[in-house]
Each structure stands twice: as C-alpha cells, then as structure tokens.
Design a protein around this motif. Structure first.
Motif, mmCIF file in Angstrom:
data_model
loop_
_atom_site.group_PDB
_atom_site.id
_atom_site.type_symbol
_atom_site.label_atom_id
_atom_site.label_comp_id
_atom_site.label_asym_id
_atom_site.label_seq_id
_atom_site.Cartn_x
_atom_site.Cartn_y
_atom_site.Cartn_z
ATOM 1 N N THR A 22 0.810 -1.154 -0.154
ATOM 2 C CA THR A 22 -0.068 -0.052 -0.073
ATOM 3 C C THR A 22 0.868 1.296 0.017
ATOM 4 O OG1 THR A 22 -1.655 -1.281 1.070
ATOM 5 C CG2 THR A 22 -1.942 1.148 1.204
ATOM 6 N N VAL A 23 1.984 1.260 0.726
ATOM 7 C CA VAL A 23 2.712 2.481 0.990
ATOM 8 C C VAL A 23 3.513 2.615 -0.260
ATOM 9 C CG1 VAL A 23 5.014 3.304 1.908
ATOM 10 C CG2 VAL A 23 2.967 2.368 3.453
ATOM 11 N N PHE A 24 3.930 1.469 -1.047
ATOM 12 C CA PHE A 24 4.418 1.512 -2.308
ATOM 13 C C PHE A 24 3.578 2.340 -3.284
ATOM 14 C CE2 PHE A 24 5.089 -0.278 -6.394
ATOM 15 C CZ PHE A 24 6.379 0.168 -6.734
ATOM 16 N N GLY A 25 2.317 1.703 -3.380
ATOM 17 C CA GLY A 25 1.155 2.054 -4.325
ATOM 18 C C GLY A 25 0.800 3.709 -4.005
ATOM 19 N N VAL A 26 0.778 3.867 -2.727
ATOM 20 C CA VAL A 26 0.387 5.473 -2.561
ATOM 21 C C VAL A 26 1.683 6.446 -2.900
ATOM 22 C CG1 VAL A 26 0.005 7.165 -0.645
ATOM 23 C CG2 VAL A 26 -1.013 4.794 -0.741
ATOM 24 N N VAL A 27 2.815 5.983 -2.760
ATOM 25 C CA VAL A 27 3.931 7.121 -3.242
ATOM 26 C C VAL A 27 3.757 6.919 -4.630
ATOM 27 C CG1 VAL A 27 6.412 7.142 -3.541
ATOM 28 C CG2 VAL A 27 5.330 6.234 -1.125
ATOM 29 N N VAL A 28 3.856 5.878 -5.450
ATOM 30 C CA VAL A 28 3.789 5.861 -6.818
ATOM 31 C C VAL A 28 2.622 6.652 -7.352
ATOM 32 C CG1 VAL A 28 3.280 4.596 -9.110
ATOM 33 C CG2 VAL A 28 4.961 3.734 -7.102
ATOM 34 N N SER A 48 -7.866 17.363 -13.645
ATOM 35 C CA SER A 48 -7.631 16.084 -14.274
ATOM 36 C C SER A 48 -6.416 15.245 -13.651
ATOM 37 C CB SER A 48 -7.157 16.155 -15.760
ATOM 38 O OG SER A 48 -7.389 15.120 -16.307
ATOM 39 N N ILE A 49 -5.245 16.248 -13.423
ATOM 40 C CA ILE A 49 -4.267 15.245 -12.626
ATOM 41 C C ILE A 49 -4.402 14.925 -11.064
ATOM 42 C CG2 ILE A 49 -1.662 15.612 -12.038
ATOM 43 C CD1 ILE A 49 -1.142 17.053 -14.652
ATOM 44 N N LEU A 50 -5.041 15.896 -10.585
ATOM 45 C CA LEU A 50 -5.603 15.839 -9.044
ATOM 46 C C LEU A 50 -6.487 14.579 -9.141
ATOM 47 C CD1 LEU A 50 -5.211 17.076 -6.302
ATOM 48 C CD2 LEU A 50 -7.147 18.503 -7.082
ATOM 49 N N THR A 51 -7.295 14.555 -9.834
ATOM 50 C CA THR A 51 -8.143 13.491 -9.716
ATOM 51 C C THR A 51 -7.607 12.113 -10.174
ATOM 52 O OG1 THR A 51 -10.093 15.035 -10.634
ATOM 53 C CG2 THR A 51 -10.443 12.466 -10.636
ATOM 54 N N MET A 52 -6.546 12.135 -11.019
ATOM 55 C CA MET A 52 -5.768 10.898 -11.074
ATOM 56 C C MET A 52 -5.042 10.356 -9.852
ATOM 57 S SD MET A 52 -5.568 9.322 -14.257
ATOM 58 C CE MET A 52 -4.175 8.463 -14.669
ATOM 59 N N VAL A 53 -4.593 11.436 -9.270
ATOM 60 C CA VAL A 53 -3.740 11.205 -7.973
ATOM 61 C C VAL A 53 -4.785 10.793 -6.859
ATOM 62 C CG1 VAL A 53 -2.761 12.249 -6.036
ATOM 63 C CG2 VAL A 53 -2.151 12.912 -8.377
ATOM 64 N N VAL A 54 -5.875 11.472 -6.466
ATOM 65 C CA VAL A 54 -6.948 10.926 -5.729
ATOM 66 C C VAL A 54 -7.408 9.529 -6.115
ATOM 67 C CG1 VAL A 54 -9.067 11.370 -4.813
ATOM 68 C CG2 VAL A 54 -7.573 13.200 -5.218
ATOM 69 N N PHE A 55 -7.757 9.138 -7.189
ATOM 70 C CA PHE A 55 -8.190 7.889 -7.667
ATOM 71 C C PHE A 55 -7.202 6.965 -7.430
ATOM 72 C CE2 PHE A 55 -12.318 8.327 -10.295
ATOM 73 C CZ PHE A 55 -12.850 9.183 -9.444
ATOM 74 N N SER A 56 -5.845 7.057 -7.813
ATOM 75 C CA SER A 56 -4.804 6.182 -7.583
ATOM 76 C C SER A 56 -4.408 5.921 -6.215
ATOM 77 C CB SER A 56 -3.702 6.704 -8.173
ATOM 78 O OG SER A 56 -3.576 6.815 -9.652
ATOM 79 N N VAL A 57 -4.682 6.980 -5.205
ATOM 80 C CA VAL A 57 -4.444 6.655 -3.851
ATOM 81 C C VAL A 57 -5.237 5.926 -3.201
ATOM 82 C CG1 VAL A 57 -4.266 7.754 -1.520
ATOM 83 C CG2 VAL A 57 -3.039 8.768 -3.664
ATOM 84 N N SER A 58 -6.688 6.181 -3.847
ATOM 85 C CA SER A 58 -7.969 5.372 -3.400
ATOM 86 C C SER A 58 -7.609 3.780 -3.785
ATOM 87 C CB SER A 58 -9.215 5.717 -3.683
ATOM 88 O OG SER A 58 -9.023 7.097 -3.706
ATOM 89 N N ALA A 59 -7.241 3.722 -4.947
ATOM 90 C CA ALA A 59 -7.076 2.469 -5.278
ATOM 91 C C ALA A 59 -5.903 1.358 -4.853
ATOM 92 C CB ALA A 59 -7.119 2.291 -6.910
ATOM 93 N N ALA A 60 -4.909 2.261 -4.338
ATOM 94 C CA ALA A 60 -3.596 1.575 -3.946
ATOM 95 C C ALA A 60 -3.978 0.502 -2.983
ATOM 96 C CB ALA A 60 -2.645 2.520 -3.410
ATOM 97 N N PRO A 61 -4.596 0.792 -1.860
ATOM 98 C CA PRO A 61 -5.025 -0.133 -0.596
ATOM 99 C C PRO A 61 -5.742 -1.584 -1.344
ATOM 100 C CG PRO A 61 -6.232 1.616 -0.456
ATOM 101 C CD PRO A 61 -5.197 2.140 -1.359
ATOM 102 N N VAL A 62 -6.718 -1.264 -2.283
ATOM 103 C CA VAL A 62 -7.407 -2.289 -3.093
ATOM 104 C C VAL A 62 -6.509 -3.170 -3.519
ATOM 105 C CG1 VAL A 62 -9.279 -2.835 -4.395
ATOM 106 C CG2 VAL A 62 -9.612 -0.724 -3.031
ATOM 107 N N ALA A 63 -5.759 -2.644 -4.670
ATOM 108 C CA ALA A 63 -4.611 -3.271 -5.421
ATOM 109 C C ALA A 63 -3.671 -3.955 -4.570
ATOM 110 C CB ALA A 63 -4.043 -2.365 -6.520
#
Ligand code: CU
Ligand code: CU
Lengths: 248, 621
Positions: A22-28, A48-63
């Motif tokens: 998760t930590v790795f995913g959040v940093v990326v 657009s970029i900010l939304t990418m970041v928010v979605f990626s951070v939310s998805a990181a713990p799931v993945a």
C-alpha cells in the motif's frame, strides 16, 4: 477421505505485505501522474491530474490487498509434492466476509463518485461573462482557428493563440469526417462533427506553447493532424490579433 | 487408468445418402466461391454501373452469395430442405450427422455432436487469434521507431480495423465456444445441446463470417478503426461492405448459439440437477448468452443500417441527409459495452470452476458469484455512453453515465472476493490451469482500476482517445480474458484429448506472455499518459522509448503464444495420458469416459449434491 487439515495460518505476514504494498502504491500514485502527464497549463488539466492522484491513492490499498492476498495464498497454501492434494476445509459461506467486502467496495465507489461528480461540476462551472470565443474547424488533416478580429473582421490562423488568464470557449466543427480536438496540456477534448457544433471551455494559466492533436481516427493522415498552440500575455495576444490580415 | 483415443476408432464407410454424405469444409468452400461468383455475375450485369452505390451493392450481394453458397456446401440446408419436402430425418440420418463412426473426418463436417462443435470452436478460436496476432505484430513492427514505413499507411489503417474486429470475434467465442459447447451440456447431464443442428449452424456461420472478414484484407480500402464510426466509413471502399456483412452474419451465429445454450440448460438438465447444483461454469455460460441476446441485435442493426446507407443511399448515419454519426455511435456502444462482459463472464466463470477444483474447496459463496455475474450483466446495459463522453453528444448525460459506470466496480469486486475466498485456506494444486488463473488475477486488478479512471469524466477528457485506453482494454482482453481462456483450455484439454497440455511448455508460454503483457501495456499506459493518441501510424520523437518497449513486449507475447500453440498441437497426440478425471473433480464431464462417447451417457445420472464436495470423491463407473 476427509481432511483434518484446517489450513489456518497466522495473518501477520499478510498484513505486513499489504501495508508495504500500500505504501509503495500510494507513493507511486502521488508522483506518477504529475511526472508522466503533460505539464499542466490550465485549471482543467490541474483538476485532471489531481483526480488521477486521488483515484490512484484510493485504489492503492485495494490493489495492494489483492496482490498481498494472492502472494500470501501462493506462499501458504500451494500444495507441495506430487500427489493429489487432500480436500481443503469446505468453507461455503461467510456472511461477515461478504458483507464487509461489499460494504467496503460500496463506500469506496461512493467516495469516487462524489469526488468525480464534484470535479465535473467544478469543470462545468465558472463560465465568465466575457470569454474569448474561438471557432475551431477540423478537416482532413488540418486544424484552423477563427477569431473575431478588430472592427467586426474575422481572423484565421492554423496555430492556436490564446491569452493567459481569460476563459476561452471553443466552438468546434468539422468539414468532413469526425475529428477529435484535444489540447493535451489543457486537459480538454471533444469531437469535431460535420454539420454541428460542439463546445468546450478552459482557462489557460501558464505562458508557453502547447499541442493540438486529433484523437478521433480520421483517415490516412490522422497521425499528422497536429498543430501548435501558444499562450500569450493578454497584451501580446491583442497585438497578435491586430496584426493578422482580416478576412471577410 | 486406460485411455481410448478417438482417432484410433475404425472408420466405417456409410452406404447411401448420396451427395449429402460427402459434404465437408471443402465442398463448403467450393459452394461459397461458386455462390459468390454467381451473385457477383448477376449483380454486376443487372445493376446500373453509373450509380455511385453500385460497387457497394455488388459487394454486398457477392458476400451474401458467399454465405448462402457456404451454407449449401456444408450441408446446413439439408435438414430444413428434407423437412420441407416431407422427409424427416431418420434416426440413422441423425446419427450420421452426429458423426457416428466417422473418425476425424467429422471435424470437417456439419456435425451435430456438441463435442465435435466444441473442438471446431477451439480450432476456430486459435485461427482467429493467430490471424489477429499476426496483424498485431505488423502494427507493433510499424510502430517500433517513429516514422517507420514497414507497411504503407493505408494498409496499416486496414490492419487496425481487422486486427480489432478479429480479436473481438475470437474472444467472444474463446471460452463460450469451446467449453460452452463441449463441457456445458455434459455438466448439465444432457445427451447433447437442445438444438444440435443449430449448434453446427452457429459454428459454420462463424467460419463463413471469418472468411468474409479476412477477404477485407485482400480487398483493402478500410479506412477506420474496428468501431467503424460514421461518417468516415463513407470514404471506405468495398472492403467496408464485406466488413459490415461479416459482422451481421457473425451476430446470426452468436444469437443461434446463445439461444441454444440457454435452452439446453433450462430444458435438458438431468434428474436432480437443480439450478443451485449446477457447476458455476454453467451459470457463466447462460448469463453471457442472455446478455449476448440483448446486445448483439444492436450490432446487427448498426451494420444493417450501415449497409443500407452505402447501397441504397439512405442516410441513417449521414449528416448531410438528416442522419447523424451519433446514432451510429449510440447503437454501436449499446452493443459494445455489454459485449465486453459477454466476453469476460464465461472466462471468469471458468476460473471460478478451476479455482474450486484446484484448491479442493467449494466455490466460495456460490450465490454471490452468480449475483456478481448477473449484476455485471445488468449494469453493463446502462453504461454505453461512457464511450461517448468526449463526442459532444448529450453532455448533460455525462453525470448519470458516470454513476452507472463506476457502480460496475461493485460486482467486479465480487469476482475477486469469490476467487480469493475460494483459494483462501485451500490445498492449491499448482498445475498449468492454476498458474494462468493467478496471472488473470494479477492482470485483472490493473484492468479494473484503469477502467475506473476512464469512467471519470475529468480524467476521460484528458485520456480518451489516447493509448491509455488501448492499454486499458488490452489488459482486459489479453491480460484477463485471454489468460482465463488459456486456463480453461489447460483445464479441459485432457477431457478433449485424453492428454495433458504439457506443463513445462505451458509454463514457458505463461512467463513469456505474463511478462510480455506487463512490458507491452505498462509502456503503452505511459505513452497514453504522455499524450499519444490511439490509432497513430507514426508518432513524434517524444514517444520513441515507450513505443520501442511496447513492441518488444508484444514480440514476447507472440513468442509465448507460439510456444503455447505448438504445445496444443503437439500434445493432442503426444502429450502425457491423463485418464478420464485428471483433476479428481466431481462435475459430470469428469465422470464420463475420455473422450466422452456419442450422446455422453448410456444412462442419465441422477444428481444428489453439487460438485464441490471434494472430501468424498464420487466414483462412477
Ligand atoms: Cu484524426
Ligand atoms: Cu465500455
């Protein structure tokens, strides 16, 4: 044969793995979108970029959870030896697991929806009272841009010139097939359709050059339907506009 | 355990029946070519050559001639014709058409045995994937460096269209075709499909459609991507007519197959096979078939209207005549989004089946698994306009379609729950099917998450129409569906051939494909994020490195697929014998001999429980 193997294992290593991934995913997630995507030159692109970041951070713990579970399963429960594995415990249901899982995914989805709809509302709002109107015409395989020039004349250009800090509304059409009008540094795109006008708007907030590319397959030279855009200071923009030959 | 392999069975020559006893693929080709020629000659001479649309009308009629001739040649029309003139088929005729005592010859025929049709679908899938794969390699070779001219731009554009459509057709049938036909009827305890002749019809119609699609490459003049959006199709030559007709005919094939699968499951189950005792694979097959029955009529419609626009100068999709390309886009995506799940659901259901057998555990939360598939199918018909967020059509509908689209992550999440729940605390047999299943899980999470980005309009406004989208759906189709299809192939291959798919070659193929997928499509995500649009035949130097890496990865996938294809062919006759139930599973297909006899069961079994009680293995003679 019935199984006496209950296959229960300590979950500690699973949680550790999950946390690390998760930590790795959040940093990326925090750095990759800004690093990989074109430099933002408008508020839409920023969003657009900010939304990418928010979605990626939310998805990181799931993945991370799926990868950690998969690795944990392979490590702990892969059958060793040649024979047929014995039957494993026949766990058919676990209401608790199903409910927890479903609720979690519902909550995450609702969060993403609220964010997304909010971002969409921000994107659509803020039509200023005095926007610059640019008519965009696509045809195989060039873009052209028409401005209202001084004293009711019309000005046409194959490069796109925009003033900084003023909202621009694009009225887009095509003379032949469908083209896709995209400004990668501005985070906006819409199709150019024959016989009708589509509309997008954005407010450039940085000086410099940007790209105009076609995103809708339009035939032989689709890949070459590109041109340059320039964000100028308002006074430089006026100077440019006034220097253009007027057309009827 | 002993294995009787079918190709050693004696070939008995049938007496009587006349010409109809000699029909096979060869006569079908002859019939098709003859039909095409006759139709062309008539159309060419009768139609006014001075009308603009004549060449298109001639092409469509020629294509129709090919299809009808092909049906004649293969024998698809024999039984209806016999019925029409009052001669019903005798039992002997039926057994003949089921391929009784005809050895391997029956694989080239209009054979009504569902197991033969299943094998024919395996071959068809591999042929389509192979042809689409070669085009993919050509596309990637063209893109290996900027400004390359390995193929000319016109040809390249045609490759994009045909690659896309071939792969879509191949994946629609990749799991549902082979296994929906070969194992699903046996799983239900049925002697055959509900409509055996329709089953053969669906297969041979697919072959005819594929032939038509491949001719478009020879004719050329395709100028658009596989979604064939109007109005650019107006600029395409006669290749477009064949393309549209091929799709139209293909939808006939899938409709016939879907009706057949559903009827089989609802009417042919053996005693005691309640709906909740069905192997989960059967649920996947009928849910996907039902979704297909909803979705594919749009596909037929959009191509039919396209053909009318081209041949009769109607203007459904032509702006200057009062139509609009947006109509075409709507109809296309009304089909196009459900179609993704027509492709995905059978693969996921097969993996549920495989995970249970390989982990020696029941499917975790069987009803949740069904709910997930039904939920996905139901939602998928309400999301089509997310493909049109940036077309400019109905901007106010953006919000609602964003909501329905993002809700899809809930049933998709249930798939992960069921898979992981089934594997959790199992005794996992790490065989070839299991390995490909793990590959699916790893890739599918990436496919899912990148899909959520694209469902969000502020992000889609940036990424739509870029290589990011291409990479996303290739993670769905290659990384997920293809991996699932290969897991299913490795799992049921022993039931078809009596031999294992070679473990070592299969694993080499797995690692080449798995690493290849990451290399290819991760770098493609980066190309898209950095701003490279889709369907480019050439690109500027800023995309140079990522495209080079993508091409290398694509070659790796191809190498993996060649190894796998080689293994499939080699092991068919030379693999390690597997016996009739190599995975010690309990569902009915494993309890009949290998290969299963004609009509599967001498005595129909009576079912008392679902197939997931691995503690006490059922042994049936
Ligand atoms: Cu274009
Ligand atoms: Cu979709």
């Amino acid at each position: 044969m019935t199984s006496s193997n209950e296959n229960k294992k300590s979950l500690k290593s699973f949680y550790v793995l999950w946390a690390i991934l998760t930590v790795f995913g959040v940093v990326v997630s925090l750095y990759a979108p800004g690093y990989l995507m074109p430099k933002s030159m408008s508020s839409s692109m920023h969003l657009s970029i900010l939304t990418m970041v928010v979605f990626s951070v939310s998805a990181a713990p799931v993945a991370a959870g799926v990868y950690a579970a998969t690795l944990y399963i392979m490590r702990n429960w892969a059958h060793k030896g040649d024979g047929v594995p014995a039957a494993a415990p026949a766990i058919r249901e676990s209401a608790k697991t199903v409910v927890t899982w479903t609720l979690t995914s519902v909550i995450l989805t609702v969060f993403l929806l609220i964010w997304g709809l909010g971002a969409l509302a921000v994107d659509n709002s803020g039509a200023s009272s005095n926007p610059l109107v640019v008519n965009v015409t696509g045809q195989q395989w060039v873009w052209s841009f028409q401005y209202a020039g001084p004293n009711g004349t019309k000005v046409e250009s194959n490069d796109l010139y925009l003033p900084e800090g003023r909202e621009v509304v694009f009225h887009i059409t095509s003379l032949d097939v469908t083209h896709g009008f995209w400004l990668p540094q501005m985070g906006v795109q819409v199709d150019a359709n024959e016989g009708t006008f589509t509309e997008i708007h954005t407010t450039p907030n940085k000086l410099g050059t940007f790209d105009v590319r076609c995103t809708q397959f339009c035939g032989l030279n689709h890949a070459f339907m590109v041109t340059q855009g320039h964000v100028l200071t308002p006074s430089a923009f006026t100077t440019w506009l006034n220097a253009q030959p007027a057309r009827s | 355990m002993t294995t009787t392999l079918e190709h050693k069975a004696p070939v008995i020559k049938h007496e009587g029946g006349g010409l109809a006893r000699h029909q096979n693929f060869l006569t079908a080709m002859i019939g098709g070519i003859a039909g095409a020629f006759i139709a062309w000659a008539i159309a060419h001479h009768l139609l006014d050559q001075n009308v603009r649309t004549t060449s298109d009308a001639v092409a469509v009629l020629t294509g129709c001639g090919w299809i009808v001739g092909f049906w004649f040649g293969i024998g698809a029309l024999n039984a209806p014709f016999a019925w029409l003139v009052g001669k019903d088929q005798t039992r002997k005729d039926q057994l003949y058409y089921a391929g009784e005592d005809q050895g391997t010859k029956r694989y080239w025929k209009y054979c009504t045995d569902h197991k033969v049709v299943g094998v024919q679908y395996i071959v068809m899938t591999m042929v389509l994937l192979g042809a689409g794969g070669i085009l993919a390699m050509a596309i990637r070779t063209e893109l290996i460096v900027p400004g390359n001219h390995f193929v000319n731009q016109q040809v390249y554009n045609g490759f994009i269209a045909v690659h896309g459509m071939l792969m879509i057709l191949a994946l629609i049938v990749a799991v549902a075709g082979p296994w929906g036909n070969f194992v699903v009827p046996i799983m239900c305890g049925a002697k055959d499909m509900a409509f055996p002749r329709l089953n053969a019809l669906s297969l041979w119609t697919l072959v005819a459609a594929a032939g038509l699609l491949l001719t478009t490459l020879a004719v050329g003049s395709l100028t658009m991507g596989w979604v064939v959006l109007a109005p650019i199709t107006d600029q395409a030559g006669v290749g477009m007519d064949f393309f549209a007709l091929a799709i139209l005919v293909f939808t006939v094939s899938t409709t016939v197959a879907g009706v057949n699968t559903i009827c089989t499951v609802f009417t042919m189950r053996t005693k005691g096979m309640t709906l909740e005792r069905l192997p989960i694979m059967v649920w996947g097959a009928i849910i996907a078939a039902a979704l297909g029955l909803y979705a594919f009529p749009y596909f037929s419609l959009v191509e039919a209207l396209q053909i009318l626009d081209r041949t009769f100068s109607t203007s459904f999709f032509v702006g200057t005549g009062g139509g609009t390309g947006w109509l075409q886009a709507n109809l296309f995506w009304l089909m196009g989004h459900p179609e993704v799940y027509v492709i995905l659901i059978p693969a996921v259901a097969a993996l549920f089946e495989i995970s249970a057998v390989m982990a020696r555990k029941p499917v975790f939360s069987y009803r949740t698994a069904i709910a997930g598939m039904v939920g996905l199918a139901g939602l998928s018909i309400l999301v089509w306009a997310h493909h049109m967020f940036t077309t400019g059509w109905a901007p106010t509908l953006g919000g609602p379609f964003m909501v329905t689209t993002e809700l899809i992550s809930i049933p998709t999440g249930l798939f992960f729950l069921v898979l992981i729940g089934t594997l959790w605390r199992g005794n996992i047999w790490m065989k070839l099917p299991t390995v490909w299943m793990f590959g699916f899980i790893a890739n599918f999470i990436i496919a899912g998450i990148t899909g959520i980005y694209l469902s969000d309009i502020p992000i889609d406004n940036q990424l739509h129409g870029t290589m990011f989208v291409t990479a996303h759906f290739h993670y769905v189709f290659v990384g997920s569906v293809l991996f699932g299809a290969i897991a299913a192939l490795a799992f049921w291959y022993p039931k078809v051939t009596g031999r294992f798919l070679d473990e070592k070659l299969g694993r080499i193929a797995f690692w080449l494909a798995f690493i290849g997928v990451q290399v290819t499509f991760m770098s493609m995500f980066v190309s898209g994020l950095r701003g490279m649009p889709r369907r480019y035949s050439s690109y500027s130097f800023i995309f140079e490195h990522t495209n080079f890496i993508t091409t290398i990865g694509a070659y790796m996938i191809m190498a993996g697929m060649l190894v796998l294809g080689g293994a499939v062919i080699y092991c068919w006759n030379h693999g390690e014998p597997s016996g009739s139930n190599p995975w010690h599973a309990n569902s009915l297909e494993w309890l009949v001999s290998t290969p299963p006899p004609l009509e599967n069961f001498d005595v129909l079994p009576v079912i008392t429980e679902d197939p997931y009680n691995f503690g006490k293995e059922l042994v049936r003679s």
